[in-house]
Design an enzyme around this catalytic site. Structure first.
Site, mmCIF file in Angstrom:
data_model
loop_
_atom_site.group_PDB
_atom_site.id
_atom_site.type_symbol
_atom_site.label_atom_id
_atom_site.label_comp_id
_atom_site.label_asym_id
_atom_site.label_seq_id
_atom_site.Cartn_x
_atom_site.Cartn_y
_atom_site.Cartn_z
ATOM 1 N N GLY A 118 -20.581 -24.092 13.777
ATOM 2 C CA GLY A 118 -21.397 -24.276 12.586
ATOM 3 C C GLY A 118 -22.809 -23.729 12.693
ATOM 4 C CB THR A 119 -24.425 -21.052 14.721
ATOM 5 O OG1 THR A 119 -23.446 -20.040 14.508
ATOM 6 C CG2 THR A 119 -24.218 -21.709 16.079
ATOM 7 C CG ASN A 120 -23.264 -18.032 10.223
ATOM 8 O OD1 ASN A 120 -24.298 -17.371 10.169
ATOM 9 N ND2 ASN A 120 -22.165 -17.575 10.796
ATOM 10 N NE ARG A 152 -1.834 -22.288 6.546
ATOM 11 C CZ ARG A 152 -2.736 -21.659 7.288
ATOM 12 N NH1 ARG A 152 -3.684 -20.970 6.732
ATOM 13 N NH2 ARG A 152 -2.698 -21.730 8.593
ATOM 14 C CG ASN A 162 -16.240 -14.207 5.121
ATOM 15 O OD1 ASN A 162 -16.295 -15.249 5.778
ATOM 16 N ND2 ASN A 162 -15.776 -13.080 5.634
ATOM 17 C CG HIS A 218 -16.676 -9.254 8.840
ATOM 18 N ND1 HIS A 218 -15.527 -9.847 9.313
ATOM 19 C CD2 HIS A 218 -16.732 -8.020 9.401
ATOM 20 C CE1 HIS A 218 -14.907 -8.996 10.125
ATOM 21 N NE2 HIS A 218 -15.618 -7.881 10.201
ATOM 22 C CG ASP A 248 -11.518 -8.734 -2.733
ATOM 23 O OD1 ASP A 248 -11.054 -9.010 -1.602
ATOM 24 O OD2 ASP A 248 -11.879 -7.585 -3.051
ATOM 25 N N GLY A 304 -8.189 -9.392 -1.009
ATOM 26 C CA GLY A 304 -7.997 -8.689 0.259
ATOM 27 C C GLY A 304 -8.716 -9.391 1.407
ATOM 28 C CG ASP A 354 -13.231 -9.004 6.390
ATOM 29 O OD1 ASP A 354 -13.658 -10.119 6.039
ATOM 30 O OD2 ASP A 354 -12.758 -8.786 7.515
#
Length: 198
Positions: A12-14, A66, A108, A110, A147, A149, A151
């Protein structure tokens, strides 16, 4: 108030960077409504608790398949009704149903300069290992919309980081976090909250 929900899987650094930016006023009029992890042992949940933020674990392991997990996560997100969902080190693919339900409301982080070293199989240390193997001199991080896809969503902000002689995947990962991820993820949240990104 602009409500965000952070999805996390690990340390959880972000998340910590966003909490700090809200506390020090770098991000205004934003609150973290909830933190959700797929991993009950994620230290990110402890960070949320320490900051007085509602938090919970929704783990795929708790469901027989899932689809049931995806539905439970979607139901929880719908009940929270956030203005933005932030994937802050969330190592689970987001289902199409969630992407559709929150179109242009999921971002997100990345750990590369997309379109380099991204897509299926590129996550965590694997990204930095691939960058070093390729011999790039500059890497970095990207915040993008999510979206259907992997990334492939619209890029919001990027920041470059130099690769230094003697770097291994762990030292490079740490530098990318410190010099890029922890800076641009809070910045992207602030930009979106203030209507600077459409």
């Amino acid at each position: 108030m602009f409500d965000i929900v952070c999805l996390v899987s690990g340390g959880g650094t972000n998340l910590a960077a966003i909490i700090k930016a809200i506390e020090d006023g770098s991000i205004k009029n934003v609150r973290i409504k909830s933190v959700i992890s797929n991993n009950a042992d994620a230290y990110a949940l402890e960070r949320a608790k320490n900051a007085g933020i509602e938090n919970k674990c929704i783990s795929p392991k708790s469901f027989s398949n899932r689809d049931d997990f995806n539905k439970a996560l979607l139901d929880e997100l719908r009940s929270l009704n956030p203005d933005l969902i932030v994937l802050a080190g969330f190592l689970v693919n987001i289902s199409k149903d969630i992407v559709d339900a929150f179109e242009n409301k999921i971002i997100n982080i990345h750990p590369s300069l997309i379109p380099s070293f991204c897509g299926k199989g590129y996550y965590g240390l694997k990204v930095h290992e691939a960058a070093l193997k390729r011999g790039v001199k500059v890497t970095g991080a990207t915040v993008h919309f999510v979206d259907a896809g992997i990334d492939t969503g619209k890029i919001i902000i990027q920041k470059a980081v130099n690769v230094l002689p003697g770097d291994d995947a762990k030292t490079l990962q740490r530098r990318v976090m410190e010099e890029a991820e922890w800076i641009i993820l809070p910045k992207a949240v602030e930009m979106i909250a203030n209507g600077e990104v459409l």
